[in-house]
Design a protein around this motif. Structure first.
Motif, PDB file in Angstrom:
ATOM      1  N   VAL A  12       3.108  -3.574  20.534  1.00  0.00           N
ATOM      2  CA  VAL A  12       3.172  -4.873  19.841  1.00  0.00           C
ATOM      3  C   VAL A  12       3.031  -6.012  20.846  1.00  0.00           C
ATOM      4  O   VAL A  12       3.644  -5.999  21.912  1.00  0.00           O
ATOM      5  N   THR A  13       2.191  -6.988  20.492  1.00  0.00           N
ATOM      6  CA  THR A  13       2.065  -8.213  21.287  1.00  0.00           C
ATOM      7  C   THR A  13       2.170  -9.390  20.329  1.00  0.00           C
ATOM      8  O   THR A  13       2.097  -9.214  19.104  1.00  0.00           O
ATOM      9  N   LYS A  14       2.265 -10.596  20.914  1.00  0.00           N
ATOM     10  CA  LYS A  14       2.291 -11.799  20.077  1.00  0.00           C
ATOM     11  C   LYS A  14       1.001 -11.873  19.246  1.00  0.00           C
ATOM     12  O   LYS A  14       0.993 -12.304  18.106  1.00  0.00           O
ATOM     13  N   GLU A  15      -0.095 -11.419  19.857  1.00  0.00           N
ATOM     14  CA  GLU A  15      -1.405 -11.538  19.204  1.00  0.00           C
ATOM     15  C   GLU A  15      -1.564 -10.548  18.048  1.00  0.00           C
ATOM     16  O   GLU A  15      -2.175 -10.882  17.033  1.00  0.00           O
ATOM     17  N   ASN A  16      -1.034  -9.335  18.187  1.00  0.00           N
ATOM     18  CA  ASN A  16      -1.269  -8.354  17.107  1.00  0.00           C
ATOM     19  C   ASN A  16      -0.084  -8.211  16.133  1.00  0.00           C
ATOM     20  O   ASN A  16      -0.171  -7.469  15.153  1.00  0.00           O
ATOM     21  N   ALA A  17       1.020  -8.913  16.411  1.00  0.00           N
ATOM     22  CA  ALA A  17       2.236  -8.711  15.588  1.00  0.00           C
ATOM     23  C   ALA A  17       1.964  -8.926  14.095  1.00  0.00           C
ATOM     24  O   ALA A  17       2.514  -8.219  13.254  1.00  0.00           O
ATOM     25  N   TYR A  37      10.240  -5.125  20.806  1.00  0.00           N
ATOM     26  CA  TYR A  37       9.173  -6.086  20.517  1.00  0.00           C
ATOM     27  C   TYR A  37       9.662  -7.327  19.769  1.00  0.00           C
ATOM     28  O   TYR A  37       8.854  -8.133  19.327  1.00  0.00           O
ATOM     29  N   GLN A  71      10.896 -10.111  20.812  1.00  0.00           N
ATOM     30  CA  GLN A  71      10.457 -11.363  21.408  1.00  0.00           C
ATOM     31  C   GLN A  71       9.005 -11.679  21.029  1.00  0.00           C
ATOM     32  O   GLN A  71       8.668 -12.822  20.713  1.00  0.00           O
ATOM     33  N   HIS A  72       8.147 -10.646  21.016  1.00  0.00           N
ATOM     34  CA  HIS A  72       6.739 -10.871  20.644  1.00  0.00           C
ATOM     35  C   HIS A  72       6.644 -11.357  19.191  1.00  0.00           C
ATOM     36  O   HIS A  72       5.845 -12.229  18.867  1.00  0.00           O
ATOM     37  N   VAL A  73       7.459 -10.773  18.338  1.00  0.00           N
ATOM     38  CA  VAL A  73       7.410 -11.172  16.922  1.00  0.00           C
ATOM     39  C   VAL A  73       7.909 -12.615  16.780  1.00  0.00           C
ATOM     40  O   VAL A  73       7.310 -13.418  16.057  1.00  0.00           O
ATOM     41  N   GLU A  89       7.723 -14.979  18.973  1.00  0.00           N
ATOM     42  CA  GLU A  89       6.678 -15.892  19.473  1.00  0.00           C
ATOM     43  C   GLU A  89       5.553 -16.030  18.450  1.00  0.00           C
ATOM     44  O   GLU A  89       5.026 -17.116  18.231  1.00  0.00           O
ATOM     45  N   TYR A  90       5.221 -14.932  17.824  1.00  0.00           N
ATOM     46  CA  TYR A  90       4.189 -14.982  16.777  1.00  0.00           C
ATOM     47  C   TYR A  90       4.635 -15.899  15.627  1.00  0.00           C
ATOM     48  O   TYR A  90       3.877 -16.741  15.153  1.00  0.00           O
TER      49      TYR A  90
END
Ligand code: HEM
Length: 316
Positions: free
Chosen positions: A230-235, A301, A303-305, A307-308
């Motif tokens: 999981v990344t900010k971009e694909n969340a 994940y 934090q990534h979510v 940020e998204y």
């Protein structure tokens, strides 16, 4: 009417709260229907039956003494199916000779109610193959509740094979804070007082990396890896909000409890299309205590979510 399983009908699990904690959040069930049919019916029934064929021990467990209660479940679910979905299911009864017709799967099953030998599977296994819900049977004895039978194809990271035979408290012992806050005892007492004409419902939620319904503990190595991707971009498309609509019905003859679980999933990008949900969900995820985030498997994940979600809020 078949429910469209999307944003409009999604069982939003947070009410109007801005924070989440464990509690007894069961409420009287309206309408008092153990089963829901959605537009994913055929896909999910196909998947369930495949899983049951390929992994019978993982997906079905029962003790012999549950047979009467299993027939009560068949009785309860069939009557609810024909009452709430008369265009999809039919039941003809001639004393104990029953004929069940499922329009969606184009099947007709004739059996003698109460006679196990007239069905291909055990009664709980049979009826579970016609509904999207997972079905768990808790039997009440000696002032306690035991998980004595179940058909479980879509578990959120737990194992029926491991848990079968356990008490309510034993099953819930991995949940942090449940014992120390005596929630396990309070919920057990509540469950043991449930009455036949008053079913209850509650929603449980988690986040999943990926959209698999079959996330059993046994196959964690296969689906758990996605958490690391999981990344900010694909969340938005990879992470899904998974909500379990859980329902509790007392079975008056055997005094067991039928626990049905209908799992719904939406990708976050779809879920946040409803603007009030975006901000509320951000607040809840941001404030989620670490021990709950860890238990739900979100911490890798989270934090990534977050940020998204912030990026999405800026766009509004
Ligand atoms: C009576 C039938 C029930 C069964 C068979 C059942 C089973 C389970 C199982 C297997 C888990 C996962 C435990 C693990 O990590 O290994 C769980 C989690 C949980 N259960 Fe139950 N449960 C039942 C009823 C309830 C009720 C009535 C409540 C509350 C009113 C409740 C609250 C919870 C909570 C809060 C969690 C943690 C979920 C999360 O954080 O995602 N359960 N339950």
């Amino acid at each position: 009417m078949i429910l469209k399983d999307d944003l409009r009908s999604f069982p939003f699990p947070f009410g109007d709260s801005q924070a989440y904690k464990y509690s007894n959040n069961a409420v009287p069930l309206r309408p008092p229907n153990p089963i829901e049919v959605t537009d994913k019916y055929l896909d999910e029934i196909r998947l369930k039956r495949e899983l049951l064929t390929n992994h019978p021990e993982r997906c079905y467990q029962s003790s012999p003494h549950t047979m009467d209660a299993q027939w009560e479940v068949v009785d309860l679910i069939l009557h609810h199916l024909v009452y709430f979905y008369p265009e999809l299911f039919e039941l003809e009864k001639n004393d104990e000779q029953w004929i069940f017709s499922n329009v969606l799967t184009n099947e007709r099953v004739a059996f003698i109610f109460g006679d196990r030998t007239t069905l291909e599977e055990e009664p709980l296994d049979f009826i579970g193959r016609h509904v999207q819900e997972d079905l768990l049977l808790m039997m009440q004895r000696d002032g306690d509740l035991f998980l004595d039978a179940g058909q479980l194809c879509f578990p959120a990271n737990w194992s029926l094979y491991f848990n079968v035979g356990m008490t309510f408290k034993e099953i819930h012992s991995p949940i942090p804070g449940f014992q120390s806050e005596l929630l396990d005892d309070r919920i057990l007492q509540f469950l043991m007082r449930i009455e036949a004409d008053t079913p209850w419902g509650r929603k449980n939620w988690s986040l999943m990396a990926g959209n698999k319904l079959d996330t059993s503990l046994e196959t964690f190595a296969e689906w758990g890896q996605a958490r690391k991707q999981v990344t900010k971009e694909n969340a938005g498309w990879l992470v899904h909000l998974r909500v379990e609509m859980q329902k509790l019905f007392r079975l008056p003859k055997s005094n067991g409890i039928l626990f049905t679980i209908h799992s719904h999933m939406l990708p976050l990008e779809r879920f946040i299309q409803h603007p009030p949900w975006l901000e509320q969900f951000y607040a809840i995820l941001h404030g989620l205590p670490d021990f709950i985030s860890d238990y739900k498997g979100i911490s890798h994940y989270r934090q990534h979510v977050l940020e998204y979600l912030v990026e999405e809020m800026k766009k509004r």
